[in-house]
Design an enzyme around this catalytic site. Structure first.
Site, short mmCIF file in Angstrom:
data_model
loop_
_atom_site.label_atom_id
_atom_site.label_comp_id
_atom_site.label_asym_id
_atom_site.label_seq_id
_atom_site.Cartn_x
_atom_site.Cartn_y
_atom_site.Cartn_z
N ARG A 144 11.36 -2.56 1.09
CA ARG A 144 11.57 -1.25 0.46
C ARG A 144 12.96 -0.74 0.82
NH1 ARG A 144 8.08 -2.42 -2.48
NH2 ARG A 144 6.05 -1.42 -2.78
N HIS A 174 14.51 -4.98 -8.18
CA HIS A 174 13.12 -4.97 -7.72
C HIS A 174 12.27 -5.99 -8.49
CE1 HIS A 174 9.86 -2.34 -5.64
NE2 HIS A 174 9.42 -3.56 -5.81
P1 NDP Z 1 1.16 -6.91 4.87
O1 NDP Z 1 0.53 -5.58 5.10
O2 NDP Z 1 0.28 -8.09 4.63
O3 NDP Z 1 2.05 -7.29 6.14
C1 NDP Z 1 2.86 -6.36 6.79
C2 NDP Z 1 3.41 -7.00 8.04
O4 NDP Z 1 4.33 -6.08 8.66
C3 NDP Z 1 2.34 -7.32 9.08
O5 NDP Z 1 2.63 -8.52 9.74
C4 NDP Z 1 2.45 -6.15 10.06
O6 NDP Z 1 2.05 -6.45 11.38
C5 NDP Z 1 3.95 -5.92 10.03
N1 NDP Z 1 4.25 -4.56 10.50
C6 NDP Z 1 3.86 -3.38 9.97
N2 NDP Z 1 4.31 -2.36 10.71
C7 NDP Z 1 4.98 -2.91 11.74
C8 NDP Z 1 5.66 -2.38 12.86
N3 NDP Z 1 5.75 -1.06 13.08
N4 NDP Z 1 6.24 -3.24 13.74
C9 NDP Z 1 6.14 -4.59 13.55
N5 NDP Z 1 5.50 -5.16 12.49
C10 NDP Z 1 4.93 -4.33 11.61
O7 NDP Z 1 2.21 -6.72 3.71
P2 NDP Z 1 2.72 -7.80 2.65
O8 NDP Z 1 3.20 -8.98 3.40
O9 NDP Z 1 1.70 -8.03 1.60
O10 NDP Z 1 3.93 -7.01 1.97
C11 NDP Z 1 5.02 -6.56 2.70
C12 NDP Z 1 5.87 -5.62 1.85
O11 NDP Z 1 6.61 -6.33 0.88
C13 NDP Z 1 5.11 -4.60 1.03
O12 NDP Z 1 4.66 -3.51 1.82
C14 NDP Z 1 6.13 -4.19 -0.01
O13 NDP Z 1 6.86 -3.08 0.45
C15 NDP Z 1 7.02 -5.40 -0.12
N6 NDP Z 1 6.94 -6.05 -1.44
C16 NDP Z 1 8.06 -6.12 -2.22
C17 NDP Z 1 8.03 -6.74 -3.43
C18 NDP Z 1 9.26 -6.88 -4.25
O14 NDP Z 1 9.19 -7.33 -5.39
N7 NDP Z 1 10.42 -6.56 -3.73
C19 NDP Z 1 6.79 -7.33 -3.96
C20 NDP Z 1 5.68 -7.22 -3.06
C21 NDP Z 1 5.76 -6.59 -1.85
P3 NDP Z 1 0.52 -6.84 11.70
O15 NDP Z 1 0.31 -8.20 11.08
O16 NDP Z 1 0.49 -6.90 13.18
O17 NDP Z 1 -0.34 -5.78 11.08
C1 OXD Z 2 4.91 -4.50 -4.50
C2 OXD Z 2 6.16 -4.43 -5.17
O1 OXD Z 2 4.71 -3.78 -3.53
O2 OXD Z 2 6.26 -4.87 -6.33
O3 OXD Z 2 4.04 -5.30 -4.92
O4 OXD Z 2 7.16 -3.97 -4.61
#
Ligand code: NDP
Ligand code: OXD
Length: 308
Positions: free
Chosen positions: A223, A271
């Site tokens: 993001r 995006h």
């Molecule tokens: P998940 O919720 O599966 O994973 C998030 C990860 O971040 C987890 O490993 C979590 O740790 C870690 N995390 C969260 N908070 C912290 C913190 N404070 N310190 C350390 N680690 C942290 O999310 P996804 O993998 O499914 O997606 C990640 C992001 O990708 C989405 O939230 C979205 O913003 C972005 N995205 C962007 C897209 C694009 O087209 N650009 C498309 C899809 C997603 P833990 O495992 O310990 O909980």
């Molecule tokens: C998502 C994205 O969060 O598209 O899936 O950014």
């Protein structure tokens, strides 16, 4: 069950048939023709207007069209029903493809050669072997683990950072503030795949950039709120960072006078790192509706206190 759809980024005309194919009995309705609001059980949304879901008094569950739910949780008046984020193999595959492309582009100096070509410069640069290129992945969730594993499979020296302890084959797993400092110090290429929460906002700031090795490269596919824009520009302009690939921005699109536009060291994409494809994601939604009907917990319920 009746489902209302809202997104300005996704097409109702693509989603409605995909949902009906995955679950013929589902009554799918567009935002501007919801019928009786009391009949709506489910909402499938991307960044809905604040307060708008309150008008459905019998809502049982909210599905996010995206993996990231910051745009849904931004609504302080969101109905207190379970919120389920998107987990879909094609979304994961798309993200891993993008991350691999962005890492390989920098690893093989394609960004440099593109600039050199425009300037008529012929200057061969030989890349180090992949195992000498250290890649750090912030976030080891659905997307981070898949991307980190694919990078490790390509031979890169990969470390990842998460909140809870993880064990990912081929990836050095770190956590906590010390883990972040360690990961940054050994990341020639840094990939951000964190959710945007109160804890992670602005994580890519001057202090973080200073910890990266000189000549490091930053890829943000999570993001825009993870990056302090002015700090990134300063780190690029000082020569400390070699470049950045950015798919997400504070405002999308960024204002016309934003310094990211036309910056020689930044590749911007609109995006599109990974897009939820209704043809596969509708099956994930339908599977969760079936779980709900069977009284089972849906997969991917968001912890609202954590923010992801
Ligand atoms: P998940 O919720 O599966 O994973 C998030 C990860 O971040 C987890 O490993 C979590 O740790 C870690 N995390 C969260 N908070 C912290 C913190 N404070 N310190 C350390 N680690 C942290 O999310 P996804 O993998 O499914 O997606 C990640 C992001 O990708 C989405 O939230 C979205 O913003 C972005 N995205 C962007 C897209 C694009 O087209 N650009 C498309 C899809 C997603 P833990 O495992 O310990 O909980
Ligand atoms: C998502 C994205 O969060 O598209 O899936 O950014």
């Amino acid at each position: 069950m009746a489902l209302i759809f809202y997104s300005e980024a996704d097409s109702y005309d693509a989603w409605a048939p995909a949902l009906r194919a995955a679950m013929p009995e589902l009554d799918v309705r567009p935002w501007d023709a919801p019928g009786d609001p009391a009949e709506i059980d489910l909402a499938l949304v991307w960044r809905p207007p604040a307060g708008s879901l309150r008008r459905f008094p019998n809502l049982r569950l909210i599905f996010s069209l995206g993996a990231g739910v910051d745009g849904v949780l931004a609504d302080a008046t969101l109905p207190p029903v379970p919120l389920v984020r998107m987990i879909d193999p094609s979304l994961t595959r798309g993200m891993t493809e993008y991350v691999l492309a962005a890492v390989l582009r920098h690893h093989r100096s394609l960004d440099l050669f593109e600039r050199q070509g425009h300037e008529g410069v012929w200057d061969p640069v030989v890349p180090p072997p992949a195992h000498e290129r250290r890649v750090g992945v912030l976030g080891l969730g659905e997307l981070g683990v898949d991307a980190a594993t694919a990078l490790a499979d390509h031979g890169f020296a990969v470390a990842g950072w998460s909140r809870s302890a993880k064990a990912v084959p081929g990836v050095a797993c770190l956590g906590g503030p010390d883990g972040l400092a360690t990961l940054l110090a050994r990341s020639d290429i840094l990939v951000c795949l964190l959710p945007l929460t109160a804890e992670t906002a602005g994580v890519l700031n001057a202090e973080a950039f200073a910890r990266l090795p000189t000549g490091a490269f930053v890829i943000n596919v999570a993001r825009g709120g993870h990056v302090v824009d002015a700090d990134l520009i300063a780190a690029l302009d000082s020569g400390h960072l070699a470049g950045a690939t950015l798919d997400v921005f504070q405002d999308e699109p960024p204002p016309a006078d934003h310094p990211f536009w036309r910056h020689p060291k930044i590749l911007m994409t609109p995006h599109v790192a990974s897009i939820t494809d209704p043809r596969s994601a509708a099956a994930a939604v339908a599977a969760n509706v079936r779980r709900l009907r069977a009284g089972e917990p849906p997969v991917g319920v968001v912890d609202r206190a954590r923010g992801y």
